[in-house]
Write a protein that holds these residues in place. Structure first.
Motif, short mmCIF file in Angstrom:
data_model
loop_
_atom_site.label_atom_id
_atom_site.label_comp_id
_atom_site.label_asym_id
_atom_site.label_seq_id
_atom_site.Cartn_x
_atom_site.Cartn_y
_atom_site.Cartn_z
N ALA A 161 20.24 -43.93 25.00
CA ALA A 161 19.78 -43.48 26.08
C ALA A 161 18.41 -43.29 26.26
CB ALA A 161 20.37 -42.38 26.87
N SER A 162 17.66 -43.61 27.32
CA SER A 162 16.24 -43.41 27.73
C SER A 162 16.31 -42.90 28.98
CB SER A 162 15.57 -44.70 27.28
OG SER A 162 14.09 -44.67 27.86
N ILE A 163 15.08 -41.96 29.07
CA ILE A 163 14.79 -41.34 30.49
C ILE A 163 13.34 -41.38 30.40
CG2 ILE A 163 14.88 -38.91 31.84
CD1 ILE A 163 16.97 -38.00 29.79
N PRO A 164 12.89 -42.43 31.68
CA PRO A 164 11.78 -42.64 31.87
C PRO A 164 10.99 -41.49 32.55
CG PRO A 164 13.11 -43.94 33.24
CD PRO A 164 13.91 -43.18 32.32
N ASN A 165 9.70 -41.57 32.82
CA ASN A 165 9.05 -40.89 33.43
C ASN A 165 8.67 -41.53 34.97
OD1 ASN A 165 7.40 -38.70 34.64
ND2 ASN A 165 6.13 -38.43 33.10
N ALA A 166 9.75 -41.65 35.73
CA ALA A 166 9.80 -42.19 36.74
C ALA A 166 10.42 -41.52 38.04
CB ALA A 166 10.59 -43.62 36.61
N PRO A 167 10.09 -41.72 39.28
CA PRO A 167 10.75 -41.06 40.47
C PRO A 167 12.10 -41.27 40.27
CG PRO A 167 8.87 -42.70 41.12
CD PRO A 167 9.21 -42.74 39.65
N GLY A 168 12.66 -40.16 40.56
CA GLY A 168 14.27 -39.84 40.42
C GLY A 168 14.65 -39.41 39.02
N ASP B 38 28.00 -30.53 41.20
CA ASP B 38 27.99 -31.90 41.96
C ASP B 38 28.51 -32.83 40.81
OD1 ASP B 38 27.74 -33.47 44.29
OD2 ASP B 38 26.19 -34.63 43.20
N ALA B 39 27.85 -32.85 39.84
CA ALA B 39 28.26 -33.88 38.66
C ALA B 39 29.66 -33.90 38.16
CB ALA B 39 27.38 -33.68 37.52
N ARG B 40 30.10 -32.44 38.29
CA ARG B 40 31.57 -32.13 37.69
C ARG B 40 32.36 -32.68 38.82
NH1 ARG B 40 30.02 -26.77 36.15
NH2 ARG B 40 30.33 -26.55 33.86
N GLN B 41 32.17 -32.81 40.00
CA GLN B 41 32.76 -33.16 41.13
C GLN B 41 32.64 -34.68 41.35
OE1 GLN B 41 32.30 -31.07 44.72
NE2 GLN B 41 32.29 -28.91 43.54
N HIS B 42 31.64 -35.37 40.86
CA HIS B 42 31.36 -36.60 41.14
C HIS B 42 30.84 -37.54 39.80
CE1 HIS B 42 30.69 -34.76 45.07
NE2 HIS B 42 31.62 -35.84 45.45
N PRO B 43 31.79 -37.51 38.68
CA PRO B 43 31.46 -38.21 37.37
C PRO B 43 30.89 -39.49 37.79
CG PRO B 43 33.76 -37.32 37.39
CD PRO B 43 33.19 -37.11 38.70
N GLY B 44 29.70 -39.74 37.10
CA GLY B 44 28.99 -40.92 37.09
C GLY B 44 27.62 -40.99 38.00
N ASN B 45 27.66 -40.02 38.78
CA ASN B 45 26.58 -39.93 39.84
C ASN B 45 25.40 -39.37 39.19
OD1 ASN B 45 28.09 -40.98 41.80
ND2 ASN B 45 28.13 -39.16 43.07
N HIS B 46 25.39 -38.50 38.16
CA HIS B 46 24.41 -38.01 37.33
C HIS B 46 24.53 -38.15 35.86
CE1 HIS B 46 23.39 -35.42 41.11
NE2 HIS B 46 24.84 -35.32 41.43
N PRO B 47 24.28 -39.29 35.55
CA PRO B 47 24.38 -39.70 34.07
C PRO B 47 23.68 -38.87 33.12
CG PRO B 47 22.99 -41.31 35.22
CD PRO B 47 23.62 -40.46 36.15
N ASN B 48 22.53 -38.22 33.38
CA ASN B 48 22.05 -37.35 32.31
C ASN B 48 22.78 -35.83 32.16
OD1 ASN B 48 20.14 -39.17 31.43
ND2 ASN B 48 18.90 -38.59 33.68
N ILE B 49 23.34 -35.58 33.44
CA ILE B 49 24.10 -34.26 33.05
C ILE B 49 25.52 -34.60 32.36
CG2 ILE B 49 25.40 -32.47 34.61
CD1 ILE B 49 23.26 -32.80 36.79
N ASP B 50 26.03 -35.90 33.02
CA ASP B 50 27.52 -36.32 32.42
C ASP B 50 27.07 -36.40 30.71
OD1 ASP B 50 28.30 -36.59 34.75
OD2 ASP B 50 28.24 -38.93 34.74
N ARG B 51 26.29 -36.66 30.35
CA ARG B 51 25.90 -36.86 28.88
C ARG B 51 25.80 -35.45 28.38
NH1 ARG B 51 21.33 -38.73 29.18
NH2 ARG B 51 22.00 -40.83 29.42
N LEU B 52 25.37 -34.55 28.94
CA LEU B 52 25.35 -33.04 28.51
C LEU B 52 26.92 -32.52 28.25
CD1 LEU B 52 22.40 -31.55 30.38
CD2 LEU B 52 22.30 -32.46 27.99
#
Length: 105
Positions: free
Chosen positions: A30-37, A73-87
Motif C-alpha cells: 500500500a501507499s499513502i500519498p500526501n494528497a487531499p483526502g 464508521d469503518a467498522r460499520q462500512h468496510p471498504g469506505n476507509h481502507p487505511n483503517i481497514d488495514r489496521l
C-alpha cells in the motif's frame, strides 16, 4: 478526542511525499500519498511509524484510537476507509509492515 484534534497533536507531514507499506518480503502492499483526502491517514501512519518502528499490532491499536470517530464508521462500512481497514487486518492477523517514507522533492 476527535480525529481533527488528534491530528493537531501529531507532527507535520509537509516534508513527506508518500508513505509505503512493505510486507515481510519487501513488496509494497500500500501507499499513502500526501494528497487531499489522504493527509490525515498519512499523518497518523507516519506518527505510528516514528513511535513503533513499523505498522504492527501495537501501532494498529493506537491508530484505531487516533482515527477516533472514523474507526466506528469503518467498522460499520468496510471498504469506505481502507487505511483503517488495514489496521483492523493487522490486528486480526498479527501482521506487521515495514515502512518506507518518500520525502518531498
Amino acid at each position: 478526542m476527535a480525529f481533527a484534534d488528534n491530528l493537531r497533536q501529531l507532527p507535520s507531514v509537509a516534508h513527506i511525499a508518500a508513505l509505503r507499506l512493505l510486507d515481510a518480503s519487501g513488496n509494497e502492499v500500500a501507499s499513502i500519498p500526501n494528497a487531499p483526502g489522504k493527509t490525515g491517514s498519512l499523518t497518523i501512519y507516519a506518527a505510528l511509524t516514528a513511535k513503533h518502528g513499523a505498522i504492527n499490532v501495537a501501532a494498529a491499536r493506537e491508530g484505531l484510537e487516533l482515527f477516533a470517530e472514523h474507526t466506528e464508521d469503518a467498522r460499520q462500512h468496510p471498504g469506505n476507509h481502507p487505511n483503517i481497514d488495514r489496521l483492523f487486518d493487522v490486528i486480526a492477523n498479527s501482521k506487521s509492515y515495514s515502512v518506507q517514507i518518500d520525502s518531498q522533492a
